[in-house]
Structure formats: C-alpha cells, structure tokens
Design an enzyme around this catalytic site. Structure first.
Site, short mmCIF file in Angstrom:
data_model
loop_
_atom_site.label_atom_id
_atom_site.label_comp_id
_atom_site.label_asym_id
_atom_site.label_seq_id
_atom_site.Cartn_x
_atom_site.Cartn_y
_atom_site.Cartn_z
N GLU A 150 52.50 6.66 20.52
CA GLU A 150 51.13 6.28 20.15
C GLU A 150 50.28 7.51 19.83
O GLU A 150 50.29 8.49 20.57
CB GLU A 150 50.53 5.49 21.32
N HIS A 151 49.55 7.42 18.72
CA HIS A 151 48.70 8.51 18.22
C HIS A 151 49.52 9.77 17.93
O HIS A 151 49.04 10.89 18.09
CB HIS A 151 47.55 8.81 19.19
N GLY A 184 45.55 -4.82 17.62
CA GLY A 184 46.53 -3.75 17.68
C GLY A 184 47.90 -4.16 17.17
O GLY A 184 48.91 -3.53 17.50
N LEU A 185 47.95 -5.22 16.34
CA LEU A 185 49.24 -5.68 15.80
C LEU A 185 49.29 -5.49 14.28
O LEU A 185 50.10 -6.10 13.59
CB LEU A 185 49.49 -7.15 16.17
N SER A 208 45.71 -5.25 9.41
CA SER A 208 45.26 -4.56 8.18
C SER A 208 46.45 -4.14 7.32
O SER A 208 46.47 -4.37 6.11
CB SER A 208 44.47 -3.29 8.51
N GLU A 265 43.87 2.69 2.80
CA GLU A 265 43.08 2.57 4.04
C GLU A 265 42.28 3.86 4.30
O GLU A 265 41.12 3.81 4.68
CB GLU A 265 44.01 2.27 5.22
N ASP A 317 51.92 1.93 10.53
CA ASP A 317 51.82 0.48 10.37
C ASP A 317 52.31 0.03 9.00
O ASP A 317 53.07 -0.93 8.87
CB ASP A 317 50.37 0.04 10.60
N TYR A 360 38.92 5.78 18.10
CA TYR A 360 40.16 6.24 17.44
C TYR A 360 39.94 7.58 16.74
O TYR A 360 40.65 8.56 17.02
CB TYR A 360 40.66 5.16 16.47
C1 GAF Z 1 46.72 2.44 14.63
C2 GAF Z 1 46.87 3.31 13.40
F1 GAF Z 1 46.68 2.56 12.28
C3 GAF Z 1 48.26 3.97 13.36
O1 GAF Z 1 48.35 4.82 12.25
C4 GAF Z 1 48.53 4.72 14.66
O2 GAF Z 1 47.82 5.94 14.70
C5 GAF Z 1 48.22 3.85 15.88
O3 GAF Z 1 46.95 3.25 15.80
C6 GAF Z 1 48.30 4.62 17.17
O4 GAF Z 1 49.60 4.99 17.43
O5 GAF Z 1 47.61 1.37 14.59
#
Ligand code: GAF
Length: 374
Positions: free
Chosen positions: A24-25, A113-114, A117, A149, A161, A210
C-alpha cells in the site's frame, strides 16, 4: 437501457474493481503491489453518433450529460471527468474521436477503496478505443488511464488500480513492479476466499490525506537522496538509509518512509509465500502490513482497525488488513473457503456490535481483467 435512451445497440466493455492483498502506497514510489481484480465491475456501453456530440449517462447516478462540442479539454468537477478524462487523453494520443453515446453501470462500491474510478476509466478506454478501431497493450493503456486521473481529474494516484483492472488473470493475484511494469502471476489456491469487509467509512484519493501522505513520504526520500545518489524514489532506499539519515527528517516523514520501504520487502515476500502455498507466512506478512499501515503510515481509521482486530480469532482466517488508499474503505481477509460464509456473518455481527455500523461483507473471488462483453 442504452438502446431505449440512445436508439442504437451498444458494444459493452467490462472494467473490474480490485482488491489489494498487500503493497500500500508503494506504487507511486515505484515499488511493489500485489492486487487481484474482483467480481465487481463497471460496464460501459458505447455507440457512435453522427452529430459530433458526446453523451454520457450513468445508470447509478440517473444522470445524463451531453457535451455539444465533443471532447473537453478541462475537468468540470463532475463524475463525467473520469470517462471524459480518458477520452481527452486518447484524443491527445492522436486518435480522432467521433461523437458517441456512453452508458455506464457499476456494482463496484463507490469510495470504498475497491477502485471504482479505475474500473470506470478502463471500461471507458476500451469502449472509446473500439470506436476508433485502435488498441494498446494492457500496460501502456494502464498508463494512459492513470494519466487521465493524474492530469484531467487531478488526483495523484499511482498505477496499481488501472494496471490490475486491465491485466488481471482469473484466480490469480499479480505482483507488479511499478517501476518497469513487469509482473508475476501467483495463483490463489481454491481453498482460499477473498472476504472483503466494507467499514462503510468513505475513502477518497482525490482529497486530503492521500496526497498529504504521499508528500510526507516523498520528503523523506528527498533527505536520503541528498546524501546518496540514485534514490529518486523510496523504492531505491533501504531501511539502513532510513536509520542513517532519519534524524534529519520530520518525524512523520520518517514513519511514512519506514512503512513504504518495509512494505516493498513484505510485498515481494508475500508473493513468494503465496507461490509456495505458505499461508501462515502470508497471513503474518498481512498482519505486519496492517500494523505498519495503521501505526507508521497512519493510513487507517478506528473502524478499519476494529474490523481487522475483530477478525483475528475467527475460524478460517489466514490474514487481514486494510486494503486500498486508506482512511476508510474495506479490509481484505484471506479466509479458508469452507469457513468463509460463517466468517462473514460473524465478522458483520461483531463489527455492528462494536461500532454501531452495519458493514457490507462480500465473499469474492479473483476475476479476469477488462474485456468486451460478447
Ligand atoms: C489508491 C491509489 F489509486 C493507488 O494508486 C494506490 O496508491 C493506493 O491507493 C494505495 O496503495 O488506490
């Protein structure tokens, strides 16, 4: 519905949502992620028009918007920015975009968070490309959707994503190297279910936390880069670098970077564990990833921490963590298939009792990537 509204039979394209198992991130730091696409998706139906206009209708929003002069150059702070952004980026790549009517429908929960977009962007991209008779390899198209985006919608997400929505394989997770977009597929064993637990706390990538977290972690990277050449991204930094120069960082930046650097290591290790069928190790890495995401990155919230904690002693749990951009949304629970239904029921009851919020819990499976519906 498209035919009744627009008078023409549409070609229909599917863009799945995703769940991230770990990593994540890390995508915007050119690191590693390991998502899977899920059996929730956005459908985009498209048919050409002769008047040069672009009409976009959302079944979910019950709203239609018509752009009389076709492709727009700028966002309008409206949900149509996602499909229009993709169309504008494709136009910028030299495609001559004719007028079209686009109908959208989705069952990907919004702001959870799924990746609702990315599902919308990807389904739209395939739809518009079909009109102009063009196609791209999946990784290249993922970059174009990400640019829509970043540049049109104005949200500074990474590549995860869009990439998984386009390139997923049924029953597999995908370990992605976000630097060169090379990837490895890891089968998810039949006995493992993906149980997605929605805290019902809304999450957003565009606003607030974010981009703040992204800035904080990038500030730590800049400190390391000022001492050691060849560290343009945290992907290139080590935990030793952090210990050496961490005292020169804002305490928050240090912690954000600690999460990102260690998360890359965990994500690669998690893929190895999955490939070896070592579910115990995978679960351990997920638990450590959640701790790091919640405490070091401060990317969780009370409800998501509760959802993860309440899952711990339920029969069948392999591993649980908050998934996606953070500050709300869903947890991913890897659960023994035979226990999944009972797990979902028990977790829902515990969470409702603890928080007073009725969650939505879905027993999902890893699905294939975006495609045309025949
Ligand atoms: C969101 C972002 F769109 C992804 O690119 C990613 O950074 C994620 O958060 C965190 O892991 O889904």
């Amino acid at each position: 519905m498209h035919k009744e509204r627009f008078g023409a039979e549409p070609a229909i394209f599917v863009g799945p949502g995703r769940v991230n198992l770990i990593g994540e991130h890390t995508d915007y730091a050119e690191g590693f992620v390991m998502p899977a696409a899920i059996n929730f998706a956005t459908l985009a139906g498209i048919s050409p028009r002769t008047d040069g206009k672009i009409a976009i209708y959302s079944e979910n929003q019950s709203e239609e918007r018509v752009f009389d002069d076709g492709v727009q150059a700028k966002r309008s702070l409206h949900w149509t920015d996602y499909p229009m952004g993709v169309t504008a980026i494709l136009a910028g790549e030299g495609h001559k975009i004719p007028g079209f009517s686009l109908s959208i429908w989705s069952d990907v929960p919004l702001s959870s968070g799924l990746s609702s977009s990315a599902a919308l962007e990807v389904a739209t991209a395939l739809a518009v490309l079909s009109l102009v008779g063009a196609s791209y390899p999946g990784p290249k198209l993922a970059r174009l959707c990400q640019r829509a985006e970043n540049e049109f919608v104005g949200s500074n997400c990474g590549i995860m994503d869009q990439f998984i929505s386009l390139n997923a394989k049924k029953d597999h997770a995908l370990l992605l190297d976000c630097r060169d977009l090379s990837f490895k597929l890891a089968p998810i064993p039949d006995h493992v279910a993906l149980v997605i637990a929605n805290t019902m706390v809304k999450h957003s990538v565009a606003g607030g936390d974010y981009p703040t977290r992204r800035r904080e972690s990038e500030a730590a990277c800049a400190v390391i880069a000022s001492h050691r050449a060849g560290v343009p991204f945290l992907r290139d930094a080590t935990l030793e670098d952090l210990e050496k120069w961490g005292s020169e960082m804002e305490p928050k930046s240090y912690l954000r970077a600690k999460h990102v650097i260690s998360e890359d290591l965990r994500t690669v290790a998690a893929c190895e564990a999955l490939l070896k069928g070592d579910m115990k190790e995978l679960g351990r890495l997920m638990a450590e990833a959640h701790r790091s995401y919640s405490q070091d990155f401060e990317g969780s919230c009370v409800e998501a921490d509760a959802m993860v904690a309440l899952a711990q002693d339920l029969p069948g749990l392999i591993g649980a963590r908050l998934t996606g951009g953070g500050f709300g949304g869903c947890t991913i629970n890897l659960v023994e298939q035979t226990e999944a239904a009972a797990f979902a029921k028990a977790l829902a009851a515990r969470y409702a009792e603890k928080t007073g919020i009725a969650p939505q819990i879905h027993v999902c499976h890893a699905s294939g990537g975006a495609h045309r519906l025949e």
